[in-house]
Design a protein around this motif. Structure first.
Motif, PDB file in Angstrom:
ATOM      1  N   ALA A 247       0.794  -1.128  -0.030  1.00  0.00           N
ATOM      2  CA  ALA A 247       0.011   0.009   0.031  1.00  0.00           C
ATOM      3  C   ALA A 247       0.851   1.305   0.036  1.00  0.00           C
ATOM      4  O   ALA A 247       0.552   2.052  -0.924  1.00  0.00           O
ATOM      5  N   VAL A 248       2.023   1.232   0.765  1.00  0.00           N
ATOM      6  CA  VAL A 248       2.831   2.527   0.909  1.00  0.00           C
ATOM      7  C   VAL A 248       3.596   2.510  -0.437  1.00  0.00           C
ATOM      8  O   VAL A 248       3.557   3.735  -1.024  1.00  0.00           O
ATOM      9  N   LYS A 249       3.974   1.618  -1.123  1.00  0.00           N
ATOM     10  CA  LYS A 249       4.688   1.802  -2.355  1.00  0.00           C
ATOM     11  C   LYS A 249       3.760   2.096  -3.486  1.00  0.00           C
ATOM     12  O   LYS A 249       4.181   2.950  -4.405  1.00  0.00           O
ATOM     13  N   ALA A 250       2.639   1.463  -3.400  1.00  0.00           N
ATOM     14  CA  ALA A 250       1.698   1.904  -4.425  1.00  0.00           C
ATOM     15  C   ALA A 250       0.901   2.951  -4.316  1.00  0.00           C
ATOM     16  O   ALA A 250      -0.093   3.495  -5.139  1.00  0.00           O
ATOM     17  N   ASN A 251       1.072   3.537  -3.113  1.00  0.00           N
ATOM     18  CA  ASN A 251       0.153   4.999  -2.736  1.00  0.00           C
ATOM     19  C   ASN A 251      -1.297   4.881  -2.751  1.00  0.00           C
ATOM     20  O   ASN A 251      -2.094   5.560  -3.302  1.00  0.00           O
ATOM     21  N   VAL A 252      -1.645   3.630  -2.232  1.00  0.00           N
ATOM     22  CA  VAL A 252      -3.125   3.318  -1.942  1.00  0.00           C
ATOM     23  C   VAL A 252      -3.461   2.954  -0.507  1.00  0.00           C
ATOM     24  O   VAL A 252      -2.236   2.762   0.330  1.00  0.00           O
ATOM     25  N   SER A 253      -4.699   2.724  -0.030  1.00  0.00           N
ATOM     26  CA  SER A 253      -4.864   2.255   1.232  1.00  0.00           C
ATOM     27  C   SER A 253      -4.623   0.889   1.322  1.00  0.00           C
ATOM     28  O   SER A 253      -4.592   0.058   0.398  1.00  0.00           O
ATOM     29  N   PRO A 254      -4.354   0.155   2.540  1.00  0.00           N
ATOM     30  CA  PRO A 254      -4.417  -1.368   2.670  1.00  0.00           C
ATOM     31  C   PRO A 254      -5.308  -2.144   2.464  1.00  0.00           C
ATOM     32  O   PRO A 254      -5.662  -3.053   1.882  1.00  0.00           O
ATOM     33  N   THR A 255      -6.594  -1.480   2.614  1.00  0.00           N
ATOM     34  CA  THR A 255      -7.909  -2.056   2.084  1.00  0.00           C
ATOM     35  C   THR A 255      -8.023  -2.208   0.615  1.00  0.00           C
ATOM     36  O   THR A 255      -8.491  -3.196   0.139  1.00  0.00           O
ATOM     37  N   THR A 256      -7.463  -1.134  -0.217  1.00  0.00           N
ATOM     38  CA  THR A 256      -7.483  -1.418  -1.509  1.00  0.00           C
ATOM     39  C   THR A 256      -6.755  -2.349  -2.033  1.00  0.00           C
ATOM     40  O   THR A 256      -6.985  -3.219  -2.912  1.00  0.00           O
ATOM     41  N   VAL A 257      -5.454  -2.494  -1.349  1.00  0.00           N
ATOM     42  CA  VAL A 257      -4.520  -3.582  -1.757  1.00  0.00           C
ATOM     43  C   VAL A 257      -5.237  -4.993  -1.347  1.00  0.00           C
ATOM     44  O   VAL A 257      -5.319  -5.924  -2.357  1.00  0.00           O
ATOM     45  N   SER A 258      -6.031  -5.121  -0.362  1.00  0.00           N
ATOM     46  CA  SER A 258      -6.584  -6.349   0.087  1.00  0.00           C
ATOM     47  C   SER A 258      -7.605  -6.696  -0.964  1.00  0.00           C
ATOM     48  O   SER A 258      -7.786  -7.784  -1.343  1.00  0.00           O
ATOM     49  N   LEU A 259      -8.441  -5.868  -1.408  1.00  0.00           N
ATOM     50  CA  LEU A 259      -9.573  -6.107  -2.148  1.00  0.00           C
ATOM     51  C   LEU A 259      -8.973  -6.519  -3.514  1.00  0.00           C
ATOM     52  O   LEU A 259      -9.543  -7.519  -4.128  1.00  0.00           O
ATOM     53  N   ILE A 260      -7.911  -5.848  -4.134  1.00  0.00           N
ATOM     54  CA  ILE A 260      -7.446  -5.925  -5.392  1.00  0.00           C
ATOM     55  C   ILE A 260      -6.741  -7.319  -5.355  1.00  0.00           C
ATOM     56  O   ILE A 260      -6.947  -8.325  -6.278  1.00  0.00           O
ATOM     57  N   LEU A 261      -5.961  -7.759  -4.559  1.00  0.00           N
ATOM     58  CA  LEU A 261      -5.307  -8.923  -4.364  1.00  0.00           C
ATOM     59  C   LEU A 261      -6.305 -10.184  -4.098  1.00  0.00           C
ATOM     60  O   LEU A 261      -5.847 -11.290  -4.594  1.00  0.00           O
ATOM     61  N   ASN A 262      -7.287 -10.041  -3.415  1.00  0.00           N
ATOM     62  CA  ASN A 262      -8.322 -11.116  -3.481  1.00  0.00           C
ATOM     63  C   ASN A 262      -9.448 -11.211  -4.615  1.00  0.00           C
ATOM     64  O   ASN A 262     -10.428 -11.765  -4.388  1.00  0.00           O
ATOM     65  N   GLY A 263      -8.986 -10.447  -5.653  1.00  0.00           N
ATOM     66  CA  GLY A 263      -9.994 -10.281  -6.663  1.00  0.00           C
ATOM     67  C   GLY A 263     -11.325  -9.719  -6.785  1.00  0.00           C
ATOM     68  O   GLY A 263     -11.991  -9.985  -7.412  1.00  0.00           O
ATOM     69  N   HIS A 264     -11.246  -8.623  -5.729  1.00  0.00           N
ATOM     70  CA  HIS A 264     -12.556  -8.059  -5.469  1.00  0.00           C
ATOM     71  C   HIS A 264     -12.392  -6.530  -5.766  1.00  0.00           C
ATOM     72  O   HIS A 264     -13.421  -5.660  -5.800  1.00  0.00           O
ATOM     73  N   GLY A 265     -11.446  -5.980  -6.561  1.00  0.00           N
ATOM     74  CA  GLY A 265     -11.180  -4.815  -6.776  1.00  0.00           C
ATOM     75  C   GLY A 265     -11.521  -4.400  -8.210  1.00  0.00           C
ATOM     76  O   GLY A 265     -11.586  -2.946  -8.504  1.00  0.00           O
ATOM     77  N   ASN A 266     -11.932  -5.168  -9.146  1.00  0.00           N
ATOM     78  CA  ASN A 266     -12.158  -4.982 -10.445  1.00  0.00           C
ATOM     79  C   ASN A 266     -13.396  -3.818 -10.782  1.00  0.00           C
ATOM     80  O   ASN A 266     -13.234  -2.921 -11.226  1.00  0.00           O
TER      81      ASN A 266
END
Length: 385
Positions: free
Chosen positions: A23-42
Motif C-alpha cells: 500500500a505504501v509503495k503503490a500509494n493506496v490504502s491497505p484495504t484497496t490492496v486487500s480487495l485487489i489481491l483477493n480479486g474483488h477490486g475490478n
C-alpha cells in the motif's frame, strides 16, 4: 513457476512483505490492496490502480497468506536449486528430474542462483519459509557460511563433488579423476602443452580446481612439469568483462580467441564443460585453424550438444540425467517413508543413515581430439621420406 520467477528477478526481500508495504509503495490504502489481491477490486477501482497494485506486489515478492497456508508438506512439490542454465549439464539434469518427478506424481520447481550470494540467500529464505516437500542442491553454495548455517525441516539431497559434504544424502562425482582421465589421454596423443579453460577459479566451486589438479597430476606422473604443461585460463585471470563472460559458449570463445591471437604455445584445450568447448571450437574455426589437426578440444559432461555431428566433441560422461533421476528416487523414498511412519516409529526404529552414491566418469572419444600438430608433422615427414 511463480517462485522461480521471483528468484530470477531477484525481487524478493529478506523480510516478509505485508499488505501495508504494498500500500505504501503503490500509494493506496491497505484495504484497496486487500480487495485487489483477493480479486474483488475490478469493479471498485480503475484498471490503472489495479495494475499498479499487482505490479508492486510482484516487485516486492508478496506471497498471499492463503497461498502459504494451502501449501503443506503433503503437497507433492519439490525444489531444485541450480547455479546456472548456461551449462547444459544442469539443463539435462533438471529435465531428467522433472520427468521422473512427473512419473512419481510430484512437481519440481527450479531456482537459478547465478552463483550470486545475495540470490542464494533470497532463494534459501523462500525454501525455508515455504512448505516444499524436499530440496535439491545441485552445487555447493558460493556462500559457505549460509550452507553451514541453514537448518532444514525437510529432506535435502546434494549433488556435488566427492568429499565435500559429510553426514548428508549426496550424489557425487570425482572431478579429480575426470582431470586425470583427460590428462592420460592427451599425454598418449603427445600433447605437452594444455590450456584449461574454466569459469572463475577463485570460486567456492571446488570441482573446477580438482579437474585442474587431476590434469596436472597426470602430467606429473609421466615426468612432465605439471604447472608448465597445464595452464589455467579463466575470466579473472584474463581480466575478461563479466558482462561478456559466462559459464558457457561466450567464455570459451573469448578466452580461446585471446590465446590464439597471442599465439600461446598450446596444442590442446580442456574445458570445464561442453558449452565452453563449443565456444573454443568456433574460435579456432574463426582463426582459420583446424580441429584436431591444429588443436584438440576436450569438454566435460557428455551433454547432448557434444554428440552433434558438426561438433563431435570428445568429452567425459558425468551422468547428469542418471544422477537427476536417482536423486529424485532417493528423495521420494525419503518423503514417502517419513509419511508412512508415525513419529514414535521414526524415533524408535528408523536408523540414522545417509545415502551416498558415486558415479565413475568415463571418457567418450569423438573427432575433436587427435595427435598434436608436432607429432602429425613428424609422421608426415617420415612418410614423405
Amino acid at each position: 513457476m511463480h517462485f522461480a520467477a521471483l528468484a530470477e528477478r531477484g525481487a524478493l526481500y529478506m523480510k516478509k512483505v505485508t499488505v501495508k508495504d504494498i500500500a505504501v509503495k503503490a500509494n493506496v490504502s491497505p484495504t484497496t490492496v486487500s480487495l485487489i489481491l483477493n480479486g474483488h477490486g475490478n469493479a471498485k477501482f480503475s484498471e490503472e490502480t489495479c495494475t499498479r497494485v499487482l505490479d508492486v506486489s510482484r516487485e516486492l515478492g508478496y506471497i498471499p497468506r492463503r497461498t502459504m497456508q494451502s501449501m503443506n508438506y503433503e503437497n507433492r512439490v519439490l525444489v531444485a536449486i541450480a547455479p546456472t542454465l548456461s551449462n547444459t549439464y544442469y539443463v539435462n539434469m533438471i529435465d531428467a528430474m522433472q520427468s521422473r518427478a512427473k512419473e512419481l506424481g510430484y512437481s519440481l520447481l527450479m531456482f537459478n542462483t547465478f552463483r550470486e550470494k545475495q540470490q542464494e540467500n533470497r532463494i534459501m529464505q523462500i525454501c525455508r519459509e515455504s512448505p516444499f516437500a524436499g530440496v535439491f542442491l545441485l552445487y555447493p553454495l558460493e556462500d559457505v557460511a549460509l550452507q553451514q548455517q541453514t537448518e532444514w525441516n525437510k529432506p535435502v539431497i546434494r549433488i556435488i563433488d566427492k568429499g565435500i559434504q559429510k553426514n548428508a544424502d549426496v550424489l557425487e562425482l570425482d572431478s579429480f579423476q575426470i582431470g586425470t582421465i583427460i590428462g592420460e589421454y592427451l599425454i598418449e596423443l603427445g600433447h605437452k602443452k594444455v590450456a584449461f579453460i574454466s569459469a572463475n577459479l577463485e570460486s567456492k566451486q571446488v570441482a573446477r580446481i580438482r579437474r585442474l589438479e587431476g590434469l596436472r597430476e597426470a602430467y606429473h606422473a609421466h615426468g612432465f612439469d605439471p604447472v608448465a604443461s597445464v595452464t589455467p585460463y579463466s575470466p579473472e585471470l584474463e581480466n575478461l568483462d563479466r558482462k561478456i563472460a559466462s559459464e558457457g559458449y561466450d567464455l570459451g570463445y573469448f578466452i580461446a580467441q585471446r590465446l590464439l591471437e597471442r599465439n600461446e604455445n598450446v596444442t590442446a584445450f580442456v574445458t570445464a564443460n561442453d558449452m565452453i568447448s563449443v565456444g573454443v571450437l568456433d574460435a579456432i574455426a574463426d582463426a582459420g585453424k583446424k580441429v584436431p589437426g591444429d588443436y584438440s578440444v576436450c569438454g566435460c559432461d557428455n551433454t547432448s550438444v557434444s554428440k552433434y555431428r558438426g561438433i563431435s566433441l570428445t568429452t567425459v560422461e558425468s551422468y547428469a540425467a542418471q544422477t537427476g533421476r536417482e536423486a529424485l528416487n532417493i528423495m521420494v523414498r525419503r518423503i514417502e517413508s517419513s509419511r508412512a511412519e508415525s513419529v514414535h516409529d521414526r524415533k524408535e526404529q528408523a536408523p540414522n543413515e545417509v545415502m551416498r552414491i558415486e558415479y565413475i566418469p568415463k571418457l567418450v572419444i569423438r573427432k575433436s581430439t587427435g595427435p598434436n600438430r608436432e607429432k602429425n608433422a613428424a609422421v608426415k615427414d617420415s612418410v614423405q621420406k
